[in-house]
Write an enzyme that holds these catalytic residues in place. Structure first.
Site, PDB file in Angstrom:
ATOM      1  N   CYS B 178     123.062 -11.035 103.770  1.00 34.67           N
ATOM      2  CA  CYS B 178     123.762 -10.553 102.589  1.00 34.67           C
ATOM      3  C   CYS B 178     122.778  -9.819 101.712  1.00 34.67           C
ATOM      4  O   CYS B 178     121.630 -10.218 101.580  1.00 34.67           O
ATOM      5  CB  CYS B 178     124.353 -11.752 101.852  1.00 34.67           C
ATOM      6  SG  CYS B 178     125.165 -11.291 100.322  1.00 34.67           S
ATOM      7  N   HIS B 179     123.213  -8.745 101.098  1.00 33.97           N
ATOM      8  CA  HIS B 179     122.302  -7.923 100.284  1.00 33.97           C
ATOM      9  C   HIS B 179     122.350  -8.263  98.795  1.00 33.97           C
ATOM     10  O   HIS B 179     121.763  -7.547  97.997  1.00 33.97           O
ATOM     11  CB  HIS B 179     122.595  -6.435 100.509  1.00 33.97           C
ATOM     12  CG  HIS B 179     124.038  -6.113 100.328  1.00 33.97           C
ATOM     13  ND1 HIS B 179     124.632  -5.015 100.898  1.00 33.97           N
ATOM     14  CD2 HIS B 179     125.011  -6.755  99.663  1.00 33.97           C
ATOM     15  CE1 HIS B 179     125.911  -5.004 100.562  1.00 33.97           C
ATOM     16  NE2 HIS B 179     126.156  -6.037  99.824  1.00 33.97           N
TER      17      HIS B 179
END
Lengths: 457, 457, 457, 457
Positions: B178-179
């Protein structure tokens, strides 16, 4: 304590000995118990109240039904009461009743509904912040004057009052007692009468409950009567209209009749239905530990439960104290305090529910947290018995409360205002925006500043 | 995989290979990486979408800037895509976008506000109930066709999608990416530029964060840039009017401009201020994991955050798919997927944030729960690094979510509708009366029945 | 079971019903108990032995002192015995006595001294490898034929036999009973008589022990009689010459008189002196769980303890079975089995020491391990009470044994010979070079191959 | 520390700066590192030794190959050395070498064989009792004079020296470094050369080990080179005669040649064979942590390992100190100290094995215990990475040592002689009768009384 052929002699110190109810209960139960005798020393900040109770005590022990005698006196200092005590009973109010305005009315302005507000929720947290330093101070006095005494706490917030004693003095021999589980036993006992066609309800002790939780948020994970599992019957019952219907009208009638303390166990049963464990405390209490029943006062009425108004509490507190024992003849109180004393003296055994540090009895909660489970009381020891695991969702609900309590305890013991606010934000009744919650919190602390340690004011 | 002098050859299977964005990101990043080559096999229920992406892939790898080539093809079956794969990328939608009506609009009718509604809250739980069985089925296929492959999950709810893979196949080599933490790094990087008078913001990787939590509810317990502790500066900053003021007007402007995804990290900072740990995800996500920011849509606007409307989501989903790569030249996506692949191949090292089962990296959460912490990616292994303990109150907030997730996972894996409802009741966004909550829950399940396993319908 | 006005009717299945001693004890105790009646079904591989006991039973229940009657019969199959049983008693021998050659004599050749060799050490491990598969098979039969029955295990190795029942059938209602703690109570009761100048030794039940450990390696962490702490007196006693001196001559006399089972609690007291907790089992057993008392047979004699020779065991096993009850009048056995049955039937209560899975009663041991602590027996339930923590060094000694037991259990349940060898290497009595230990182990397995599951042969 | 364009300036304090080897290693490694400069302050009880090393330092930094310079000086007091230090290196001897007589020779008289006797066993425990109070005192000084400094411990017993620093000052930034794991990497690197037909052994850093344990009793649970799993090859290797045969003759030759420190990893491999994890320290050390290899000196020789004689140690200690750097040109030591410093300064990164408090990296050991695992060293922080679980039997072996260490630590910190004896009884090398063990223990303490705190004498 000394033992002679007839009776064991003990000294009991009563902190909060001006108490309106508990002191009378204790004295009448003592008077009906032929096995022990000795002194009862009442200490209260309000010395007149203690002295009044001493007079009532003299009356009680001189009744013809009395089976023993105790010398009852009001002590001038805690030290005088505690010195040489075998037992210490604690039931104190942390400040005047007016302080409860901050516990109840300020949160109410922010939309927070609290039927009781003394064990959890914003009111319970604030009351704990006032109580914990007092309890901690008594713990030190007890370890100084009577380190071997057993300490029985009766005041709310039960969990945090008991926790404060241990936080201040880890070697204290303290436990908390509460009759809410007894109420669950009586509720089931009455049902058993109907279900099994008995002539009378069996004694509550015949209802065997496996319990676990924290005080007022305790759960029965099993219930039986003489080997009959009661849960299937309870589940079927909750499906009947009488038990599942909206009880708003009942609630309104109760308001009219000022029956603040009545309820029908609908919330206890709703918890059973939703989560598989029966709430084992009064609905007024249970409702405060989860976010679903108190979204509005109206929503609460659906369960037949109503809030005890602050105004009524104030009115009560202003009524003149009774100056005599209010029964024609000595009447057992239904409390277990004296039975527990006898067990600790080795004169009987007593298996009951107890609030104590978790030493393994409740694997769902952290070690050391004060939990409510069954326990064995024997001569000079209380041993908790291992509780069944709670259903996972209930374990999470209970642990959330344990966290709020641990934060509150640490906040009060260290005077950490920010930590106290963290506790408040974590409480299930608080779903306010954080800045609004902070305003409420600051107002609550401000109102009770006179009863708070400096760092928390 | 095979290695030759020049490039390592790999096969990548892409489940959900018709994806509108992620597939393009992956292909352009692959094209810019000279170290690997091979095949990319796109599988999607919507075969046309996968075929379309295959054509876009052919375009991408034929660009002059491309530094390698991959053979991109749409697979007819999952087996065809998976057979012999070295890596499996997963980004799937559990059912048509219309299903999100149940996630978002039904709860809204009950007063539940969800800016995103895909990772937690009633919407996230329902989406998880649809996703988990799909993920579990893929896990079995992966272990059949490519048991040694590394599986990278990109879909939400991230935690439960990753958890489902492990619940179905404990030996799977899966992790979630996940960013959102990158966003926190960029946010701090821009502040660092101002604070230290730099000409440009440093690369986000220079911002060292010690993180712990569950995806989208991750916390930075420490933040530094080149040895400079950034927390004292952040705390001072939150006291400035610009950061503490009501941002309702900003929110309204954002609604006007349809800037659904914009925010200012005010909630992340409020968490730092209240609890001592910085929220390390976007405010739209963070707001959904606690009860304080979503008491009304209006209350949310105070933080400058707005809800993404369901209608907009539907509109987007109806837009025709792009048929070509939408940049003039190949552009790095800013995602880390390819860097992670290279590290797993032993061609580089990569230290980043990862969603994986807790093997001890987060002492605040139960072992086995999927948590987000830092980790080392090395040749054929991912080793989490131990996170600092969360502040106790934050640990409780996170554990509450972990409980909701574990109940949801078990409910979906075993088809237990009652357990799913328990999960819903425990969610921080649900403070409805239990019977009302049940009505909402039944309506939600009913609406998405077509995408649910039989037992949950 | 059925209750009528007079007596509760029960069916008891006895697996190993040809037993020489336990079956007789049980029958005479039953005969002396007026509260229950019913059937006793004896199953044994040696049908003649069971039939013989059935005849002895008929005799016992026809005695004039008998206060109830039971119908005693030898069953042809386990199913016949188990069907409809309310209680299952297990006391079986895993193979002929000759097999004990491998338990005792082969290790002896390698210098390993084992006074008993049936609960721990190489002998106990080998015996466990033979017993566990048998117990597991019975567990399956019990859950098939009488899933609600309570199962009482009397055979050694107690811990692993009980563990095998739970490993095979986690929902079985089983526990293990052992009288070694009673022996410690009697030992202290005799001392109390002297110390307090009593006319007679008080009943062992007056000696209150807080116990924790694993069977035969159980420790009393506190001991009191009517509120008098006995530990200070015990400590002083151990300093007296009589208790601290070398007892080699006593041991030699015991050998001469073939008093294999006599001892003086010197090892139990040495453990108290060295570690602060009193060994609460016979010295012959305690000595086998630590490396210090069995460095040679001579070293063991210093404590007045001697080894029971294999030859004597063989001789006993060859003696013809008694064909009648060997007391003139019915005599209570001193065992608690019948008292426990009554408590489980709700006809009495019983607080005693029990071997059960650790559900929190012993925080020093892993959850699920079979531990020995105090417990409450009540109608259809056994609830362990929480034990005091063991001194840290003792906790480590116990946990070492728990590890050996868990490895042994897993080895036997999965047929993993290498794991069984790991268990052996971890045993406190094994300090042989690893290749020598392996030779011994292979010889032991070879000798008893006929009684082992194929994978372990 | 200050940074300038060229070099970062640091102050390093060296406690035990008169050290014969470590100080020289550190100085030559510093001289070869162009990135840092500054002061090195040597403190030693033997001031002349420190002054001698200062002179050697001056020589080293003036060599033409030196790529930086440090100002080296002998400090008169610890305070002088520590004030303003960025790093503190500790390598001290707890008392004169003669004291090792008690560690080695007295146990030998009781049949206890110790090849090294400085990290565990009776010798290691006694050495720890002497060292812990010294380390604790330095911890207080460090927190007074340079609380932000990183403290690197090089002395044995490594685990307990590091533990003492944390026990005295929980906020100290300390870790322990040991090269034994490097040795395991080199051992495997040489095998890799042969197995893969390489021209030269790869750098040890290419051998990836997943490690866990306590110092000198560390285990590799996985080993690979460039993605090749080395365990299957190692297992096959152990079956070859060369590796499985009796090495007594090799041992005898080593005695003849006084090659005390040589060995062939036969014990490390025997642990792999028996338990599935490779011992990742020298055989001389590994042998001391379990009871199987030291049943006699002869038994030890079977593995090709010999004991370092006390007489040789004494002889060494009496040799005159070298007065100059003993290499023609500056030579890297192979130690990692300087690489670790650089990483802590943010000038490099370093992933290596580290001894630190367990914060979750080793789920098999209690939190807080000093364990050895892999870790990331970055600017001003060391973060352990999570280790794979040990095989259960190995976890038990390690935990036994952890218990011995925790008892020893507490005994030394509180001056509790009885607890120290409990530690000794629990040590795997002690299987003496308890009274004999006590005599040995008393003699050991008596011999080193001058170096012990009063309570332990």
């Amino acid at each position: 304590m000394k033992s002679n052929a007839d009776r064991t002699e003990v000294k009991i110190a009563y902190i909060g000995g001006g108490s309106r109810h508990w002191a009378h209960h204790l004295m009448s139960d003592l008077a009906l118990c032929p096995l022990i005798t000795g002194q009862l020393s009442l200490y209260d900040l309000d010395h007149a109240a203690a002295a009044n109770n001493a007079r009532i005590g003299a009356d009680i022990f001189s009744r013809p039904e009395a089976r023993t005698t105790f010398h009852v006196a009001a002590a001038r200092t805690p030290a005088q009461a505690l010195k040489g005590a075998d037992f210490v009973v604690c039931s104190i109010e942390p400040g005047p009743t007016q302080m409860r305005y901050a516990d109840l009315e300020i949160p109410a302005r922010y939309g927070i509904v609290q039927p009781v507000g003394d064990s959890t929720g914003p009111g319970g947290i604030l009351r704990a912040l006032r109580s914990i330093p007092i309890k901690a101070a008594y713990a030190h006095l007890i370890m100084k004057h009577c380190p071997k005494a057993w300490v029985i706490n009766y005041t709310n917030p039960m969990t945090l009052c008991t926790a404060a004693l241990y936080a201040a003095e880890p070697n204290i021999k303290a436990f908390g007692c509460c009759h809410e589980v007894f109420g669950t036993q009586w509720f089931l006992s009455h049902l058993v009468k109907d279900w099994f066609g008995l002539a009378a309800s069996p004694d509550r002790r015949e209802i065997e409950l496996d319990i676990a939780g924290v005080n007022h948020f305790t759960f029965a994970t099993a219930a039986s009567w003489r080997g009959n599992d009661l849960f299937p019957r309870l589940r079927r019952m909750t499906e009947q209209p009488k038990w599942s219907a909206d009880h708003t009208r009942v609630a309104q009638q109760r308001i009219g009749k000022k029956q603040w303390f009545s309820s029908d166990k609908l919330i206890a049963l709703d918890l059973l239905r939703r989560f598989g464990a029966l709430g084992a405390a009064g609905d007024r209490h249970l409702a405060e530990f989860v976010p679903w029943y108190l979204t509005s006062e109206r929503a609460l009425h659906r369960w037949g439960v109503i809030c005890t108004p602050f105004s009524w509490r104030i009115k009560c507190s202003r009524q003149p104290r009774t100056t005599k024992y209010n029964h024609a003849t000595l009447t057992p109180s239904g409390e277990e305090g004296v039975a527990q004393l006898l067990a600790l003296l080795g004169l009987a055994t007593c298996d009951t529910n107890i609030n104590m540090p978790n030493r393994g009895q409740m694997t769902d909660a952290p070690l050391g947290a004060i939990v409510e489970t069954n326990a064995q009381i024997r001569r000079d020891r209380i041993t908790p018995v291992v509780a069944r695991p709670l259903p996972p969702a209930v374990a999470q609900l209970v642990n959330r409360i344990v966290s709020v309590q641990q934060l509150t305890l640490q906040a009060a013991m260290t005077g950490d205002r920010e930590l106290a606010f963290e506790a408040l934000l974590l409480d299930p009744l608080v779903h306010l925006p954080t800045d609004k919650a902070r305003r409420m919190f600051d107002q609550m602390l401000h109102y009770t500043a006179a009863c708070l340690p400096r760092a928390l004011r």
